[in-house]
Design a protein around this motif. Structure first.
Motif, PDB file in Angstrom:
ATOM      1  N   ALA A 143       0.827  -1.205   0.000  1.00 20.14           N
ATOM      2  CA  ALA A 143       0.000   0.000   0.000  1.00 20.14           C
ATOM      3  C   ALA A 143       0.865   1.262   0.000  1.00 20.14           C
ATOM      4  O   ALA A 143       0.576   2.233  -0.713  1.00 20.14           O
ATOM      5  N   LEU A 144       1.943   1.262   0.789  1.00 20.01           N
ATOM      6  CA  LEU A 144       2.856   2.405   0.802  1.00 20.01           C
ATOM      7  C   LEU A 144       3.526   2.554  -0.557  1.00 20.01           C
ATOM      8  O   LEU A 144       3.701   3.674  -1.055  1.00 20.01           O
ATOM      9  N   GLN A 145       3.893   1.424  -1.181  1.00 18.70           N
ATOM     10  CA  GLN A 145       4.510   1.474  -2.501  1.00 18.70           C
ATOM     11  C   GLN A 145       3.558   2.075  -3.525  1.00 18.70           C
ATOM     12  O   GLN A 145       3.954   2.910  -4.345  1.00 18.70           O
ATOM     13  N   LEU A 146       2.285   1.678  -3.492  1.00 18.16           N
ATOM     14  CA  LEU A 146       1.311   2.225  -4.429  1.00 18.16           C
ATOM     15  C   LEU A 146       1.107   3.719  -4.190  1.00 18.16           C
ATOM     16  O   LEU A 146       1.068   4.508  -5.146  1.00 18.16           O
ATOM     17  N   PHE A 147       0.972   4.107  -2.927  1.00 15.42           N
ATOM     18  CA  PHE A 147       0.830   5.532  -2.627  1.00 15.42           C
ATOM     19  C   PHE A 147       2.032   6.308  -3.153  1.00 15.42           C
ATOM     20  O   PHE A 147       1.881   7.380  -3.745  1.00 15.42           O
ATOM     21  N   TRP A 148       3.231   5.775  -2.955  1.00 19.20           N
ATOM     22  CA  TRP A 148       4.438   6.474  -3.383  1.00 19.20           C
ATOM     23  C   TRP A 148       4.500   6.610  -4.902  1.00 19.20           C
ATOM     24  O   TRP A 148       4.848   7.667  -5.431  1.00 19.20           O
ATOM     25  N   GLU A 189      11.559   0.935   8.239  1.00 21.39           N
ATOM     26  CA  GLU A 189      12.587   1.191   7.223  1.00 21.39           C
ATOM     27  C   GLU A 189      11.959   1.700   5.925  1.00 21.39           C
ATOM     28  O   GLU A 189      12.525   2.571   5.255  1.00 21.39           O
ATOM     29  N   ALA A 190      10.786   1.165   5.575  1.00 21.74           N
ATOM     30  CA  ALA A 190      10.120   1.624   4.355  1.00 21.74           C
ATOM     31  C   ALA A 190       9.656   3.070   4.504  1.00 21.74           C
ATOM     32  O   ALA A 190       9.776   3.875   3.565  1.00 21.74           O
ATOM     33  N   VAL A 191       9.127   3.421   5.677  1.00 20.80           N
ATOM     34  CA  VAL A 191       8.696   4.803   5.905  1.00 20.80           C
ATOM     35  C   VAL A 191       9.898   5.738   5.900  1.00 20.80           C
ATOM     36  O   VAL A 191       9.848   6.838   5.323  1.00 20.80           O
ATOM     37  N   MET A 192      10.998   5.326   6.503  1.00 15.20           N
ATOM     38  CA  MET A 192      12.208   6.149   6.494  1.00 15.20           C
ATOM     39  C   MET A 192      12.745   6.319   5.071  1.00 15.20           C
ATOM     40  O   MET A 192      13.247   7.382   4.704  1.00 15.20           O
ATOM     41  N   GLN A 193      12.608   5.286   4.266  1.00 14.54           N
ATOM     42  CA  GLN A 193      13.011   5.391   2.864  1.00 14.54           C
ATOM     43  C   GLN A 193      12.110   6.377   2.127  1.00 14.54           C
ATOM     44  O   GLN A 193      12.575   7.188   1.314  1.00 14.54           O
ATOM     45  N   PHE A 194      10.820   6.327   2.409  1.00 13.52           N
ATOM     46  CA  PHE A 194       9.858   7.276   1.856  1.00 13.52           C
ATOM     47  C   PHE A 194      10.251   8.704   2.227  1.00 13.52           C
ATOM     48  O   PHE A 194      10.319   9.597   1.365  1.00 13.52           O
ATOM     49  N   TYR A 195      10.551   8.943   3.503  1.00 12.37           N
ATOM     50  CA  TYR A 195      11.006  10.260   3.934  1.00 12.37           C
ATOM     51  C   TYR A 195      12.297  10.660   3.212  1.00 12.37           C
ATOM     52  O   TYR A 195      12.473  11.808   2.795  1.00 12.37           O
ATOM     53  N   GLY A 196      13.210   9.697   3.091  1.00 13.85           N
ATOM     54  CA  GLY A 196      14.483   9.990   2.440  1.00 13.85           C
ATOM     55  C   GLY A 196      14.313  10.414   0.996  1.00 13.85           C
ATOM     56  O   GLY A 196      14.986  11.342   0.519  1.00 13.85           O
ATOM     57  N   TYR A 197      13.416   9.755   0.287  1.00  5.37           N
ATOM     58  CA  TYR A 197      13.142  10.133  -1.104  1.00  5.37           C
ATOM     59  C   TYR A 197      12.623  11.567  -1.183  1.00  5.37           C
ATOM     60  O   TYR A 197      13.011  12.343  -2.058  1.00  5.37           O
ATOM     61  N   LEU A 198      11.712  11.918  -0.263  1.00  6.23           N
ATOM     62  CA  LEU A 198      11.174  13.279  -0.272  1.00  6.23           C
ATOM     63  C   LEU A 198      12.287  14.310  -0.112  1.00  6.23           C
ATOM     64  O   LEU A 198      12.310  15.336  -0.803  1.00  6.23           O
ATOM     65  N   GLU A 232       8.038   8.097  14.915  1.00  5.50           N
ATOM     66  CA  GLU A 232       9.374   7.588  15.228  1.00  5.50           C
ATOM     67  C   GLU A 232      10.301   7.682  14.027  1.00  5.50           C
ATOM     68  O   GLU A 232      11.482   8.023  14.159  1.00  5.50           O
ATOM     69  N   ALA A 233       9.776   7.401  12.845  1.00  3.41           N
ATOM     70  CA  ALA A 233      10.597   7.505  11.629  1.00  3.41           C
ATOM     71  C   ALA A 233      11.076   8.938  11.427  1.00  3.41           C
ATOM     72  O   ALA A 233      12.220   9.173  10.997  1.00  3.41           O
ATOM     73  N   TYR A 234      10.226   9.894  11.742  1.00  2.72           N
ATOM     74  CA  TYR A 234      10.611  11.300  11.610  1.00  2.72           C
ATOM     75  C   TYR A 234      11.750  11.643  12.572  1.00  2.72           C
ATOM     76  O   TYR A 234      12.693  12.359  12.211  1.00  2.72           O
ATOM     77  N   GLU A 235      11.663  11.127  13.792  1.00  3.90           N
ATOM     78  CA  GLU A 235      12.742  11.367  14.758  1.00  3.90           C
ATOM     79  C   GLU A 235      14.031  10.677  14.325  1.00  3.90           C
ATOM     80  O   GLU A 235      15.127  11.230  14.481  1.00  3.90           O
ATOM     81  N   ARG A 236      13.922   9.498  13.789  1.00  4.38           N
ATOM     82  CA  ARG A 236      15.129   8.759  13.377  1.00  4.38           C
ATOM     83  C   ARG A 236      15.840   9.443  12.216  1.00  4.38           C
ATOM     84  O   ARG A 236      17.076   9.510  12.189  1.00  4.38           O
ATOM     85  N   THR A 237      15.088   9.932  11.260  1.00  2.37           N
ATOM     86  CA  THR A 237      15.723  10.537  10.080  1.00  2.37           C
ATOM     87  C   THR A 237      16.243  11.930  10.379  1.00  2.37           C
ATOM     88  O   THR A 237      17.319  12.308   9.904  1.00  2.37           O
ATOM     89  N   GLY A 238      15.482  12.724  11.108  1.00  2.00           N
ATOM     90  CA  GLY A 238      15.925  14.065  11.464  1.00  2.00           C
ATOM     91  C   GLY A 238      16.002  15.029  10.303  1.00  2.00           C
ATOM     92  O   GLY A 238      16.690  16.063  10.392  1.00  2.00           O
ATOM     93  N   ASP A 239      15.318  14.743   9.208  1.00  5.85           N
ATOM     94  CA  ASP A 239      15.385  15.601   8.022  1.00  5.85           C
ATOM     95  C   ASP A 239      14.219  16.588   7.988  1.00  5.85           C
ATOM     96  O   ASP A 239      13.340  16.575   8.843  1.00  5.85           O
TER      97      ASP A 239
END
Length: 407
Positions: A143-148, A189-198, A232-239
């Motif tokens: 579902a996250l992949q389709l949204f992305w 990890e998938a959510v953090m990857q999503f954030y990283g792409y943004l 939590e993903a937002y805190e981990r990435t810090g971007d």
């Protein structure tokens, strides 16, 4: 839009889709990332006035790409001539969406042959792409992949409202849990990857607002497992991206409030807090149904939208330019050459900014103004003219109560 314009839009969207890169990551499961593509004519035809508020809709998460294609493939009894054209256009767009996703599946399978040591991960990517292209998402990762994919396809520069993603995707998270297939760290990890792409695409005034939590029509709290994962993903990435927002209400968990306060104390100003007890009644007083008010998210800076059901269109008035027109009696500064600029990103083309203001209204020669009140009166007259576009005779006879009558 007429029929010809609608099908020009479809053709342009398909051309844009075909121009995008096919990206399979070196690690992680989330495929899809492309460099910004800009063609003025294609962009205008494909995306029109506003394509940054997810107009491709949330229904695709329920039906999948194949389901949308089946629903739009044939005429229904309810079709009018107008809706039939629109339905065919949606069908054409989603053919392009399916082709784009399948290209990623094929590329993952090609890489699997080249990298046998990475075969398991690449096969997962291929399987997820096939599932969402030829059926509908069954797992949170799918579902996250389709949204992305759809988020990438709707806007070449990767901007726009993300909305209530913890609510959109929770059905799939819950299904994973019920089947005993929920892997929280893999999801993280998938959510953090999503954030990283943004963040890789660009940062800044991107309108990428992610809204979390809130309440349903009965006032029940909607904080769920994904709310915590996204926080939590937002805190981990810090971007910088996405722009994180949380809805609070009297029934919000204390732990959610404490987490928001702790994150804010770290100095990034995120998450932005929205309070249901004030916003929802205000929306309902404006005529918005309670069920829709419960779905609100935010876009831009603080503007509210009904997630999945509305968008924002607004105009800005250039106050500084109005001062300039006042100083030069309704004309632009003759001593300044036209300037060009890029908006939001170095990847966008240069353009000459246009304010949309009308020159020629004679608010008065500045050399005839002896005191500041003379200038202020002229400015107010110029401002009212620009706001209302009324002829000067009407303006003099009907000055608004909050602006003094021009001298």
């Amino acid at each position: 839009m007429n029929e010809q314009e609608i099908f020009q839009c479809v053709q342009s969207q398909q051309e844009v889709f075909q121009s995008y890169d096919i990206h399979i990551p070196q690690s992680g499961l989330l495929a899809g990332l492309h460099k910004p593509v800009f063609s003025k004519n294609l962009f205008k035809n494909a995306f029109g006035e506003d394509n940054v508020h997810f107009p491709m809709g949330d229904a695709v998460l329920k039906y999948g790409v194949q389901g949308v294609l089946e629903l739009t493939a044939k005429r229904t009894a309810e079709d009018t001539e107008e809706t039939a054209v629109y339905r065919q256009a949606v069908h054409g767009v989603y053919i392009g969406v399916r082709e784009f996703i399948l290209k990623h599946m094929y590329r993952a399978l090609e890489l699997k042959k080249e990298r046998p040591e990475d075969a398991g991960r690449l096969q997962k990517i291929a399987d997820n792409c096939q599932a969402i292209a030829c059926g509908k998402p069954r797992t949170f990762i799918q579902a996250l992949q389709l949204f992305w994919f759809l988020y990438l396809l709707r806007r070449p520069f990767g901007g726009g409202c993300i909305g209530r993603l913890d609510q959109k995707l929770y059905t799939f998270c819950k299904s994973d849990m019920e089947r005993g297939a929920w892997n929280r760290e893999e999801a993280m990890e998938a959510v953090m990857q999503f954030y990283g792409y943004l963040n890789e695409i660009r940062t800044g005034d991107t309108l990428r607002n992610l809204m979390l939590s809130g309440q349903d029509e009965g006032g029940r709290d909607l904080t769920n497992e994904l709310t915590w994962v996204f926080l939590e993903a937002y805190e981990r990435t810090g971007d910088a991206e996405p722009h994180l927002n949380v809805r609070l209400h009297p029934g919000s968990p204390e732990e959610l409030k404490k987490t928001c306060v702790r994150m804010l104390s770290e100095g990034k100003g995120q998450p932005t807090l929205y309070f249901d007890r004030w916003i929802m009644p205000a929306m309902e007083r404006a005529g918005i149904a309670h069920t829709d008010a419960c779905r609100y998210a935010n876009d831009g800076c603080t503007e509210t939208v009904i997630d999945g059901r509305s968008h924002i269109a607004f105009w800005q008035h250039e106050m500084v330019k109005t001062v300039e027109l006042t100083m030069f009696n309704g004309e632009e500064n003759p001593f300044i050459y036209p300037v060009s600029m890029r908006k939001n990103s170095r990847d966008m083309p240069e353009f000459t900014p246009k304010t949309g203001l009308t020159t020629g209204f004679r608010s008065g020669e500045i050399e005839n103004m002896d005191i500041f009140d003379d200038f202020l009166s002229a400015f107010k007259a110029q401002l009212w003219f620009q706001l209302d576009r009324e002829p000067i005779d009407d303006l003099r006879s009907k000055p608004p109560p909050h602006i003094s009558q021009p001298q």
